[in-house]
Design a protein around this motif. Sequence first.
Motif, PDB file in Angstrom:
ATOM      1  N   GLY A 200       8.526 -32.276 -12.038  1.00  0.00           N
ATOM      2  CA  GLY A 200       9.039 -33.034 -11.112  1.00  0.00           C
ATOM      3  C   GLY A 200       7.946 -34.645 -11.062  1.00  0.00           C
ATOM      4  N   GLY A 201       8.209 -35.630 -11.563  1.00  0.00           N
ATOM      5  CA  GLY A 201       7.128 -36.706 -11.549  1.00  0.00           C
ATOM      6  C   GLY A 201       6.434 -37.188  -9.749  1.00  0.00           C
ATOM      7  N   PRO A 202       6.806 -36.917  -8.986  1.00  0.00           N
ATOM      8  CA  PRO A 202       6.498 -37.359  -7.577  1.00  0.00           C
ATOM      9  C   PRO A 202       5.713 -36.423  -7.571  1.00  0.00           C
ATOM     10  N   SER A 203       5.613 -34.977  -7.595  1.00  0.00           N
ATOM     11  CA  SER A 203       5.374 -33.881  -7.552  1.00  0.00           C
ATOM     12  C   SER A 203       3.967 -33.671  -8.695  1.00  0.00           C
ATOM     13  N   ALA A 204       4.231 -34.509  -9.442  1.00  0.00           N
ATOM     14  CA  ALA A 204       2.414 -34.303 -10.502  1.00  0.00           C
ATOM     15  C   ALA A 204       1.699 -35.902 -10.628  1.00  0.00           C
ATOM     16  N   GLN A 205       2.188 -36.526  -9.743  1.00  0.00           N
ATOM     17  CA  GLN A 205       1.511 -38.321  -9.285  1.00  0.00           C
ATOM     18  C   GLN A 205       0.453 -38.078  -7.937  1.00  0.00           C
ATOM     19  N   GLY A 206       1.565 -36.999  -6.926  1.00  0.00           N
ATOM     20  CA  GLY A 206       1.053 -36.691  -5.212  1.00  0.00           C
ATOM     21  C   GLY A 206      -0.147 -35.685  -5.713  1.00  0.00           C
ATOM     22  N   LEU A 207       0.140 -34.897  -6.261  1.00  0.00           N
ATOM     23  CA  LEU A 207      -1.224 -33.756  -6.381  1.00  0.00           C
ATOM     24  C   LEU A 207      -2.195 -34.522  -7.669  1.00  0.00           C
ATOM     25  N   LEU A 208      -1.786 -34.790  -8.604  1.00  0.00           N
ATOM     26  CA  LEU A 208      -2.603 -34.508  -9.877  1.00  0.00           C
ATOM     27  C   LEU A 208      -2.637 -36.178 -10.301  1.00  0.00           C
TER      28      LEU A 208
END
Length: 265
Positions: A200-208
């Motif tokens: 999902g988007g929030p995980s990708a934005q927060g970690l990557l």
Amino acid sequence: MSLDAVSAAELIAWYAEMGVTEALDETPHDHFAAAPEPARQPVARPQVAAQQARRPVAVATATPPDEAALSARALAREATTLDALKTALASFEGCPLKATAKNLVFADGNPAAKVMFVGEAPGADEDRIGLPFVGRSGQLLDRMLAAIGLNRQEHVYIANLLPWRPPGNRTPTPQEVAICLPFIQRQIELVDPDILVCIGGPSAQGLLGVSGILASRGRWMEYDTGKRMIRAIATLHPAYLLRQPLQKRLAWRDLRVLKAALDAL
């Protein structure tokens, strides 16, 4: 008998005729007179009033976000095992989501797995049970894993960017992500997987640090675990796929890429 005595006797006889048989007080009272003014309350001296006005009022306030993030980093850094990290999270009071959530949702799966999945935040089912991805989206994730020969008990370790459910399953705020980020970063460091999959988007934005999940999904990136650089990839969240079934073809492509990378290991 004097005139006054006669008048008094007639008055007493009249009282008796009206039903008055006894006196309540020896002293007569004029019940038609105005009521006396109430006693004045003492007025506080100006010095006392000023002191009372200056007294601070106790107000419960939330921990400032910057201070909460610093506290989270310190607690996460001190945790040397996953159990210690879970205990630290359970005692952490800096994230307001904890006050509205039923349970801490830490992780599920095999901590020794080669691949780690990180989602966004718990939903209602996850909050009730205390495990990530156990609702409808979790059931879909299990079927997706099974399609490439994986299961969560043996082959994957699953966590979330935030360990507490946002009210109404809303998207986490940037402040909430910033406060909880040190814990998930430390969790990834302790697990030390070969591959990180951001769901999902929030995980990708927060970690990557990437935005726009449709544009960033399916391509390899790198993530620093704190020990080494590992391969990382973003894919669509199962909850999104339940709302947009036609996008499952994109998720299937991502799973095939993941499967090839695992086979190469």
